[in-house]
Design a protein around this motif. Structure first.
Motif, short mmCIF file in Angstrom:
data_model
loop_
_atom_site.label_atom_id
_atom_site.label_comp_id
_atom_site.label_asym_id
_atom_site.label_seq_id
_atom_site.Cartn_x
_atom_site.Cartn_y
_atom_site.Cartn_z
N THR A 25 0.84 -1.19 0.00
CA THR A 25 0.00 0.00 0.00
C THR A 25 0.87 1.25 0.00
OG1 THR A 25 -0.20 -0.26 2.40
CG2 THR A 25 -2.04 -1.04 1.05
N LYS A 26 2.08 1.12 0.55
CA LYS A 26 3.09 2.15 0.40
C LYS A 26 4.45 1.53 0.72
CE LYS A 26 2.89 4.07 5.10
NZ LYS A 26 2.79 5.33 5.87
N PHE A 27 5.48 2.11 0.17
CA PHE A 27 6.83 1.65 0.49
C PHE A 27 7.28 2.26 1.81
CE2 PHE A 27 7.57 -1.03 -2.77
CZ PHE A 27 8.12 -0.58 -3.95
N LEU A 28 7.92 1.44 2.64
CA LEU A 28 8.61 1.95 3.81
C LEU A 28 10.10 2.01 3.51
CD1 LEU A 28 6.74 0.13 6.72
CD2 LEU A 28 6.26 2.33 5.65
N ASN A 29 10.89 2.51 4.44
CA ASN A 29 12.31 2.69 4.20
C ASN A 29 12.98 1.39 3.78
OD1 ASN A 29 14.96 4.16 4.46
ND2 ASN A 29 15.26 2.61 6.05
N CYS A 30 12.60 0.31 4.43
CA CYS A 30 13.19 -0.99 4.12
C CYS A 30 12.10 -1.96 3.70
CB CYS A 30 13.95 -1.55 5.31
SG CYS A 30 14.64 -3.18 5.00
N SER A 72 6.24 3.22 -9.40
CA SER A 72 4.98 3.71 -9.97
C SER A 72 3.77 2.97 -9.42
CB SER A 72 5.02 3.62 -11.49
OG SER A 72 5.06 2.27 -11.90
N ASN A 73 3.98 1.72 -9.00
CA ASN A 73 2.86 0.97 -8.43
C ASN A 73 3.24 0.25 -7.14
OD1 ASN A 73 4.41 -1.08 -9.43
ND2 ASN A 73 3.00 -1.69 -11.03
N ASN A 74 4.23 0.79 -6.44
CA ASN A 74 4.64 0.27 -5.12
C ASN A 74 4.85 -1.24 -5.13
OD1 ASN A 74 4.51 2.83 -4.05
ND2 ASN A 74 2.49 2.58 -3.15
#
Length: 119
Positions: A25-30, A72-74
């Motif tokens: 749903t979203k990228f985190l740092n790692c 572009s699409n996580n």
């Protein structure tokens, strides 16, 4: 937490390739890939710093696996080449806001897993 959904697993012959995908749903740092075989603990396979695109691979898969992201699409991909029977496992995507870590306990967000079987 973020929601993670893996796909791309399957049954292949030794020496073949597979590409796993993890949609977040979203990228985190790692962002990371782990795997777990029956009766074994969860083993870190590949770590990925989404900010600078830096990958870190476990020794057991170096030279065979690569990791990439599609912002572009996580989506996080694990490209697995020259697969071996010992790569057989359930593969999980994980994410954490802090620095990457090899310990599975450091991650709060997990996908449901996708099975890879190599014979």
């Amino acid at each position: 937490h973020v929601q993670l959904v893996e796909s791309g697993g399957g049954s292949v012959q030794a020496g073949e390739s597979l590409r796993l995908s993890c949609v977040a749903t979203k990228f985190l740092n790692c962002m990371a890939w782990f795997r777990q075989s029956p009766g074994q603990g969860r083993e870190g396979v590949a770590l990925f710093y989404t900010g600078n695109g830096l990958p870190v691979l476990a020794d057991s898969v170096k030279g065979r696996f690569t990791i990439s992201q599609d912002r572009s699409n996580n989506t996080l991909h694990l490209h697995m080449n020259s697969l071996k029977p010992e790569d057989t496992a359930m593969y999980y995507c994980a994410a954490r806001p802090g620095p990457c870590a090899w310990q599975s306990g450091a991650y709060m967000s997990w996908g449901q897993g996708t099975q890879v079987t190599v014979s």
